[in-house]
Design a protein around this motif. Structure first.
Motif, PDB file in Angstrom:
ATOM      1  N   LEU A  61      -2.319  -1.801   0.353  1.00  0.00           N
ATOM      2  CA  LEU A  61      -3.567  -1.709  -0.404  1.00  0.00           C
ATOM      3  C   LEU A  61      -3.821  -0.273  -0.867  1.00  0.00           C
ATOM      4  O   LEU A  61      -4.273  -0.045  -1.998  1.00  0.00           O
ATOM      5  N   TYR A  62      -3.529   0.699  -0.028  1.00  0.00           N
ATOM      6  CA  TYR A  62      -3.685   2.113  -0.398  1.00  0.00           C
ATOM      7  C   TYR A  62      -2.862   2.416  -1.649  1.00  0.00           C
ATOM      8  O   TYR A  62      -3.354   3.056  -2.601  1.00  0.00           O
ATOM      9  N   LEU A  63      -1.615   1.963  -1.695  1.00  0.00           N
ATOM     10  CA  LEU A  63      -0.780   2.186  -2.867  1.00  0.00           C
ATOM     11  C   LEU A  63      -1.326   1.440  -4.083  1.00  0.00           C
ATOM     12  O   LEU A  63      -1.268   1.945  -5.209  1.00  0.00           O
ATOM     13  N   GLY A  64      -1.891   0.255  -3.849  1.00  0.00           N
ATOM     14  CA  GLY A  64      -2.512  -0.478  -4.949  1.00  0.00           C
ATOM     15  C   GLY A  64      -3.718   0.240  -5.520  1.00  0.00           C
ATOM     16  O   GLY A  64      -3.946   0.222  -6.737  1.00  0.00           O
ATOM     17  N   LEU A  65      -4.492   0.894  -4.656  1.00  0.00           N
ATOM     18  CA  LEU A  65      -5.651   1.658  -5.139  1.00  0.00           C
ATOM     19  C   LEU A  65      -5.215   2.839  -6.012  1.00  0.00           C
ATOM     20  O   LEU A  65      -5.913   3.212  -6.959  1.00  0.00           O
TER      21      LEU A  65
END
Length: 535
Positions: free
Chosen positions: A118-122
């Motif tokens: 999710l961090y990379l998606g953000l």
């Protein structure tokens, strides 16, 4: 410590991707964030065509632009999860679905991996100025919504989804705040690194100070800038780009010679304020003694290709002081063209160059036009949809010098085609071109078709827009039936109808006519969607 990265799906991951989905099926787990891959296990290539075309969809009530990524572990190069990121929301997704769907394979759960996913998606969302990010999950799936909360997600409502799904919880995540407050996760991200024939582009670090100082403090090298950099500015330059890596996943990268590892400059992608718009810009600086070796062109071309593959920006830019001929010549060398000049307090006059995605291009490849791949796309336009009849029809059309074929290309595939017959004269509502004065130039659309897996992506509209924006035709005519008449209306065509009687019944045929106006309809005006994020 395990590290991870997001990877654009490719044919090379076919077997592993299918195995990833089968693990969910065999464990009885629900598939999330896979962009519909679970419905295409028998036609992975079709799914790839869809995901590539999905990047540049025009938002409508059915589809929105989206990007799909594999979440890959560095140590064993294994797909651990997937993430689907919607770059815009229609009304349906605002109510349910949101910007991101994500998931981790069942055998790798319980290790905190989805937080990194999710961090990379953000970071991807931040590239497009998406803030806040909206997400939702089943109330009885605490692993999912607790991951959202771990990155600052705030529950904004509960709602009932489909009867068999129960209560859903919706979350809002402040993108910039989440990335800023969880920068420690950057340790779990594989640093960027890209090789060209002679160069390595990698992330800058504080140890690069001396090498970069030699580039940016050189008064002759920086003569087109307002000033040469002192030590403090060089250190701040490195820090700023490291912040960009963490916030966006890109920035100016160190340019190093492959043979020696020596850093000779920088090159990369940043978001820059260009004449009041925040746009993706390719920048480059090469040490003076290493210039005239083609290194700037080689690095900038690699960044261009990376950006078009890993982002959905419709265009990339380069800007410089109008006197900086070496800079704009490098931009031209990688395919950019002059866009405009504008007054600038720092540069007196700033010159802007641009390169756009060539989604729609003329096609003269006879072998492809007569291929089964082309037939599969065009078959829906045919009354007798057999490959043999298609070849016969196209062979006859190709004999005419007035016939033109345009195709819509994704990175690896062709997803749509338009067959056009250009005619001298003015197209009337019935397709005739009998005006004696020949004051206008018209064309007839013989057929327009889109890959069945890429319908409702706006591809047909883009094909027509390419023709109308070329300025070559003052009118376009198409004859169609009930199935396509609404499409032509949505493209700004006026429609009339006639009823034709046949021995076995009546058929309504529609005559669709577009005429060039001094002020184009909104659909035909060039998109203002070249903006990146906005501050």
């Amino acid at each position: 410590m395990e590290r991870f990265f997001l990877e654009v799906p490719s044919l090379g991951r076919k077997e592993e991707a299918i195995e990833y989905i089968k693990e969910f099926i065999e464990s009885g787990s629900h598939v999330n964030g896979a962009g519909g891959l679970n419905h295409h296990l028998e036609d992975y290539e079709e799914w790839l065509r869809m995901t590539e075309a999905h990047n540049l969809v025009e938002t409508n009530e059915i589809r929105v632009p989206a990007r799909e990524f594999f979440f890959v572990r560095e140590s064993d190069d294994r797909i651990i999860g997937m993430i689907n990121i919607r770059l815009a929301l229609n009304e349906r997704l605002k109510i349910r679905g949101g910007h991101i769907g994500y998931g981790i394979r069942p055998s790798e759960r319980g290790k905190g991996y989805n937080k990194i996913n999710l961090y990379l998606g953000l970071k991807v969302c931040n590239q497009y100025g998406i803030n806040p990010v909206l997400m939702d999950a089943d109330l009885d799936n605490p692993a999912s919504w607790k991951t959202m909360e771990s990155l600052g997600g705030v529950r904004i409502r509960e709602f009932t989804g489909d009867p068999d799904e129960g209560v859903q919880v919706a979350y809002s995540i402040n993108t910039k705040k989440a990335l800023s407050e969880h920068a420690e996760l950057e340790e779990r991200v594989v640093p960027f690194c890209m090789e060209t024939e002679r160069l390595v582009l990698r992330e800058m670090n504080p140890d690069d100070f001396e090498a970069l100082y030699a580039v940016l403090s050189d008064a002759d090298n920086m003569k087109h800038y307002p000033y040469a950099f002192d030590e403090a500015r060089v250190r701040e330059w490195i820090l700023r780009n490291r912040e960009r890596y963490q916030q966006y996943g890109f920035g100016l990268w160190a340019v190093c010679l492959k043979e020696t590892g020596e850093m000779i400059g920088d090159c990369g992608l940043t978001l820059q304020n260009i004449d009041g718009e925040l746009l993706p810009e390719i920048g480059y600086h090469i040490r003076r003694d290493q210039q005239n070796n083609g290194y700037a062109k080689e690095a900038a071309a690699a960044v261009r290709d990376w950006a078009f593959r890993h982002t959905s920006y419709p265009a990339l830019y380069s800007y410089c002081k109008y006197t900086n001929e070496p800079s704009y010549r490098t931009a031209e060398a990688i395919g950019m063209t002059f866009l405009r000049e504008y007054p600038d307090a720092a540069n007196a006059t700033t010159r802007v160059s641009v390169i756009r995605r060539e989604e729609v291009t003329p096609c003269t490849d006879r072998e492809w036009i007569l291929s089964e791949d082309a037939y599969k796309i065009y078959a829906s336009c045919m009354y007798e949809p057999t490959y043999e009849k298609y070849v016969e029809t196209m062979t006859a059309l190709l004999k005419s010098p007035s016939v033109e074929i345009y195709v819509y290309r994704t990175e690896h595939y062709i997803a749509g085609m338009l067959v056009l017959d250009g005619k001298s004269g003015k197209c009337h509502a019935d397709g005739s071109t009998s005006d004696a004065d020949g004051s206008n130039h018209g064309a007839e659309i013989i057929g327009i078709a889109v890959d069945p897996g890429c319908r409702h992506f706006g591809i047909g509209r883009k094909l027509i827009r390419k023709v109308t924006e070329s300025g070559r035709f003052d009118s376009l005519y198409a004859q169609t039936d009930d199935d396509a008449v609404d499409f032509y209306r949505s493209c700004g065509f006026a429609v009339s109808s006639e009823v034709r009687k046949y021995p076995d019944g009546e058929v309504t045929r529609y005559h669709c006519l577009w005429k060039r106006e001094k002020t184009q309809p909104e659909f035909l005006q060039k998109s203002n969607g070249d903006k990146g994020e906005t501050k």
